[in-house]
Scaffold this active site. Structure first.
Site, PDB file in Angstrom:
ATOM      1  N   CYS A 152      20.567  -9.528  30.412  1.00 53.41           N
ATOM      2  CA  CYS A 152      20.647  -9.911  29.003  1.00 53.41           C
ATOM      3  C   CYS A 152      21.490 -11.153  28.787  1.00 53.41           C
ATOM      4  O   CYS A 152      21.336 -11.858  27.784  1.00 53.41           O
ATOM      5  CB  CYS A 152      21.271  -8.788  28.176  1.00 53.41           C
ATOM      6  SG  CYS A 152      20.667  -7.151  28.568  1.00 53.41           S
ATOM      7  N   HIS A 208      15.211  -1.465  26.539  1.00 47.00           N
ATOM      8  CA  HIS A 208      14.276  -2.471  27.050  1.00 47.00           C
ATOM      9  C   HIS A 208      13.698  -2.036  28.396  1.00 47.00           C
ATOM     10  O   HIS A 208      14.344  -1.304  29.147  1.00 47.00           O
ATOM     11  CB  HIS A 208      14.997  -3.809  27.274  1.00 47.00           C
ATOM     12  CG  HIS A 208      15.340  -4.553  26.021  1.00 47.00           C
ATOM     13  ND1 HIS A 208      16.573  -5.126  25.808  1.00 47.00           N
ATOM     14  CD2 HIS A 208      14.596  -4.848  24.916  1.00 47.00           C
ATOM     15  CE1 HIS A 208      16.584  -5.738  24.623  1.00 47.00           C
ATOM     16  NE2 HIS A 208      15.401  -5.569  24.062  1.00 47.00           N
TER      17      HIS A 208
END
Ligand code: GLY
Length: 260
Positions: free
Chosen positions: A255, A168
């Site tokens: 996250c 990411h």
């Protein structure tokens, strides 16, 4: 209130026994659930220590990666946008999260629809714009849809690239304050942070790039002393949380929560 790092709420989800089946780029061993639960509790406690209210959702064994709640929603002050994860095994996590966000946002909910894909880990909200990294999980259509949604709420969105081989965009960066970003050199080299103050993660500590600013704290993974020292020297109050088990699943500090 600075909406980019001052938050009243966070939502987290406890890891489930199925975490051993979580997605990973490289197999470095099975995550230890007991250790992860203990790290997760320390993380939630750090969030709560700032005065924020944390909604801790129960484990969701059906979805091994469900502990990484950030990928399911983008929470802005005036709207929550349901993501559509690029990993098919994670798409069902969104419906599990939506009702919890609806309790806060009411009708102010939007969603990314097929064929768009986008995961929250690819989105960095700064004091001036929303940066979205194209990645193996986030496609052009997803970014275009998100851009249309956030524009209606007064935000501008800039499409950037996630370095090849990085899960990411935020695997390699984190917001430190409205104008300052902690970034790995490999990510900053793309020029995506031009105009910002950038603190570079010391070479060899790249896994420290994924940090979060949450109210008065910078929460980062433990085990990266040069990064911690650098942040401390710049006046940030740093809290270090063991991330050994989440790291086996390419997960980090951002996250593990939704923040709004
Ligand atoms: N294990 C986190 C992810 O790949 O989405």
């Amino acid at each position: 209130m600075n909406a980019t790092f001052e938050f009243r709420h966070a939502v987290t989800r406890k890891p489930a026994p199925s975490i051993i089946d979580g997605l990973r780029a490289e197999d470095t061993g099975a995550p230890d659930l007991e250790q992860m639960l203990s790290d997760h509790a320390a993380y939630v406690s750090a969030l709560r220590s700032t005065g924020a209210e944390v909604l801790e959702l129960p484990p969701l064994d059906t979805y091994p990666d469900a502990v990484f709640v950030e990928d399911t929603m983008l929470c802005l002050p005036s709207v929550a946008v349901a993501m559509r994860p690029g990993a098919p095994s994670r798409q069902g996590e969104v419906a599990e999260m939506s009702p919890h966000l609806q309790a806060f946002y009411g009708e102010a909910m939007a969603e990314i629809t097929t064929p768009g894909t986008i995961e929250g880990g690819d989105i960095l909200v700064t004091g001036r714009e929303i940066l979205v990294g194209l990645s193996a999980r986030t496609n052009h259509e997803g970014v275009t849809q998100l851009s249309d949604i956030v524009r209606e709420h007064g935000h501008s969105l800039r499409r950037v690239d996630t370095p090849e081989g990085i899960l990411h965009f935020k695997t390699d960066c984190g917001l430190l304050d409205a104008e300052t970003i902690l970034s790995t050199t490999r990510l900053a080299a793309s020029g995506c942070f031009e105009g910002y103050r950038v603190l570079h993660v010391p070479e060899g500590e790249e896994a420290a790039g994924n940090c979060i600013r949450f109210n008065g704290l910078v929460i980062m993974a433990a085990g990266f002393p040069r990064t911690a020292e650098m942040l401390d020297a710049h006046g940030y109050e740093v809290v270090q949380i063991n991330n050994s088990e989440c790291a086996k699943l390419d997960g980090g500090m951002s996250c593990l929560s939704l923040r709004f």
